[in-house]
Structure formats: structure tokens, C-alpha cells
Design an enzyme around this catalytic site. Structure first.
Site, short mmCIF file in Angstrom:
data_model
loop_
_atom_site.label_atom_id
_atom_site.label_comp_id
_atom_site.label_asym_id
_atom_site.label_seq_id
_atom_site.Cartn_x
_atom_site.Cartn_y
_atom_site.Cartn_z
N ASN A 170 48.68 58.14 7.77
CA ASN A 170 49.48 56.91 7.94
C ASN A 170 49.17 56.07 6.66
OD1 ASN A 170 50.46 54.18 8.24
ND2 ASN A 170 48.96 53.56 9.88
N TRP A 171 50.01 56.18 5.87
CA TRP A 171 49.79 55.71 4.13
C TRP A 171 49.74 54.03 4.44
CZ3 TRP A 171 53.18 59.12 0.62
CH2 TRP A 171 52.81 60.37 0.64
N LYS A 172 50.08 53.62 4.98
CA LYS A 172 50.04 51.93 5.20
C LYS A 172 51.00 51.63 3.87
CE LYS A 172 46.03 52.05 7.93
NZ LYS A 172 44.80 51.34 8.36
N HIS A 195 50.67 49.99 16.09
CA HIS A 195 49.60 50.00 15.05
C HIS A 195 48.90 48.53 15.34
CE1 HIS A 195 46.77 50.18 11.95
NE2 HIS A 195 46.82 51.65 11.97
N GLU A 248 47.59 46.89 13.12
CA GLU A 248 47.64 45.90 12.04
C GLU A 248 48.95 45.30 12.27
OE1 GLU A 248 47.46 48.76 8.85
OE2 GLU A 248 45.12 48.64 9.15
N GLU A 259 42.55 53.90 18.40
CA GLU A 259 42.10 53.52 17.21
C GLU A 259 41.23 52.12 17.43
OE1 GLU A 259 44.42 55.20 13.54
OE2 GLU A 259 45.50 53.02 14.07
N GLY A 319 39.52 51.11 8.50
CA GLY A 319 39.63 50.51 7.02
C GLY A 319 37.95 50.11 6.76
N SER A 340 38.44 55.26 9.94
CA SER A 340 37.62 55.94 9.04
C SER A 340 37.30 57.36 9.18
CB SER A 340 36.16 54.98 9.05
OG SER A 340 36.35 53.68 8.69
N GLY A 376 43.96 56.99 7.78
CA GLY A 376 44.59 56.10 6.96
C GLY A 376 43.96 56.47 5.49
N GLY A 377 43.25 55.87 4.99
CA GLY A 377 42.76 56.02 3.51
C GLY A 377 42.68 57.37 3.15
#
Ligand code: 13P
Length: 262
Positions: free
Chosen positions: A13-15, A99, A101, A171, A177, A217, A238-239
Site C-alpha cells: 500500500n503506497w498511500k 484502511h 487512515e 492492522e 508507520g 511496520s 506500507g513504508g
């Protein structure tokens, strides 16, 4: 179109990261290395703007495409929204729904999540439904209660056939993050609970075939210890999914864990 948990499922997931040229560069590198990780399902989930270009780059490779969100409406006067047919049109097979967010910053609720999942399924997209507790809820030992209520409300009205086309991603919000990953035991406890709940509602067969991902993470260094757990079928990253190298490394670690546990 059904899904299976015979291979680990690794989604990035590149956000809200990467311009179109940056996205293309990353996916070209990923495509080049993808023959090394055919033992995993590999999915990239870029911003909407890069979807169509990426779908062209991944053609003929094992890399698959997903989107980060969608509307429950099919079309109409809904400024700023993107519909399921538009995502199909851009080459998507998957779509992330609910998600944390989106729940936290954009007012999404279990009810909107439920409507979006239904719309995704109606258009032959595979929803990746996200759920998880906040730090406060974990500290108050409300994790299971929270996750249970998100499953009940988010998946309301789904039958066995629908469940065979839905992916669930646990999640924990405090792990997203932050560099703080849930321990394998913490994650496995919730994953086992989710699978049990699915078994209660939909029977053992549906539950045992379900894909339940962990997110928060995930890095190459912690993938193996998470994926070796019985009920963890993959990762929503993510990251560490923004660079081809680390994303491929995660897929390799996932394959290593899967080989050992199956
Ligand atoms: P990080 O891997 O950056 O913690 O993000 C997890 C996530 O939110 C994936 O959807």
C-alpha cells in the site's frame, strides 16, 4: 474469481506517495525481480493517478494491481469519488477498503465499509478489508471486542460465496508507520480470533481458506517471524513497499516462512 491462501499474499500500500514517473520506475524494477518470487502473490497498490500506467508496465508479469479506496456508488454526481467500474477499467483486481487512515481522517465507518465491500464484489473486485484497534483499545484490553465488532458490521450480509472473495487485513493502528510491530504472538492471537469468528459465521471450510493479512511496520527483518505463525497468510506493507528491493525481500521471507509451515 476466487482466491486462495496456498501462497503468501504480499501487498504494498503506497498511500499518498509517488508521482507517475516514480511509480513506473519502481514497478519496472519490481517486474524485473518478480520471477524470483512467483511463490508469493505480489500486489502493488499505488495512488489512483498511477494505476493505468502501472497496469501497462506489469502486463505479462505476475505483479498484480489494487487501489486504495473506492466509492460504493457506481456513477453519478459525486465529485472527487472513483467507482468500482473505473478501477476495473484501470486494470485493478483488488481494492483496499476501510484502511484505518480512511476511518481516522475521512470519516469512514463500518457501515460505509460494508457498502463499499458489497459494491466491490458486485463489480468483481476483491476487497481487502482493513480492521484493527487503537493503542488505547489495546491497553484497555478491548482488542478482541473491537476487531469482532468490525468483522460483524463490516461483513454484514455476506454469504459463503462472498466470503470466498474477501481478504481481511489486521492492522493494529499503533503499529502503522511507527516502527513498532505487533509481536508475532500478539498478531497471531488476533488472526486466530478472526479465523474462529469466520468459522462460526461461515463454517470451517470458508474460514480455513480465508486470506488474513497482517499490516503495521512489516519489514524484511520481521516478515519471517510473522508469516511463520499459523493464521498469518501474508502482509499489507506500507513504508517498506515503496522500494522494489525491500518489497521483494519481504516476499522472499514470506515464501521461506510459508515453505516451512506448510
Ligand atoms: P507501514 O508498513 O508503513 O507501517 O504501513 C502499514 C499500512 O498501513 C499498510 O496498509
Amino acid at each position: 474469481m476466487t482466491i486462495s491462501n496456498k501462497k503468501p499474499f504480499i501487498a504494498g500500500n503506497w498511500k499518498m506517495y509517488k508521482t507517475i514517473p516514480e511509480a513506473i520506475e519502481m514497478v519496472r524494477a519490481l517486474k524485473e525481480s518478480s520471477p524470483e518470487v512467483t511463490g508469493a502473490e505480489l500486489v502493488v497498490i499505488p495512488p489512483f493517478t498511477a494505476l493505468k500506467d502501472i497496469s501497462k508496465v506489469i502486463e505479462g508479469s505476475s505483479v498484480q494491481l489494487g487501489a486504495q479506496n473506492m466509492s460504493w456508488e457506481e456513477k453519478g454526481a459525486f465529485t472527487g469519488e472513483i467507482s468500482a467500474p473505473m478501477l476495473k477499467d484501470a486494470g485493478c483486481r483488488f481494492v483496499v477498503i476501510g484502511h484505518s487512515e480512511r476511518r481516522q481522517y475521512f470519516g469512514e465507518t463500518n457501515e460505509t465499509v460494508n457498502k463499499k465491500i458489497k459494491a466491490a464484489l458486485a463489480h468483481d473486485l476483491i476487497p481487502i478489508m482493513c480492521l484493527g484497534e487503537s493503542l488505547e483499545e489495546r491497553e484497555k484490553e478491548k482488542t478482541i471486542e473491537k476487531v469482532g465488532s468490525q468483522i460483524n458490521a463490516g461483513l454484514e450480509g455476506m454469504g459463503q460465496e462472498e466470503m470466498s472473495r474477501i481478504i481481511i487485513a489486521y492492522e493494529p493502528i499503533w503499529a502503522i508507520g511507527t516502527g513498532v510491530t505487533a509481536t508475532p504472538a500478539q498478531a497471531e492471537e488476533v488472526h486466530a480470533f478472526i479465523r474462529e469468528r469466520l468459522a462460526e459465521i461461515h463454517g470451517n471450510k470458508t474460514a480455513s481458506c480465508a486470506i488474513i493479512l497482517y499490516g503495521g511496520s512489516v519489514k524484511p527483518a520481521n516478515t519471517y517471524e510473522l508469516l511463520i505463525e499459523k493464521n498469518i497468510n501474508g502482509a499489507l506493507v506500507g513504508g517498506a513497499s515503496l522500494e522494489a528491493d525491500s518489497f521483494i525481500q519481504i516476499a522472499k521471507e514470506a515464501i521461506r516462512a510459508y515453505k516451512e509451515k506448510t
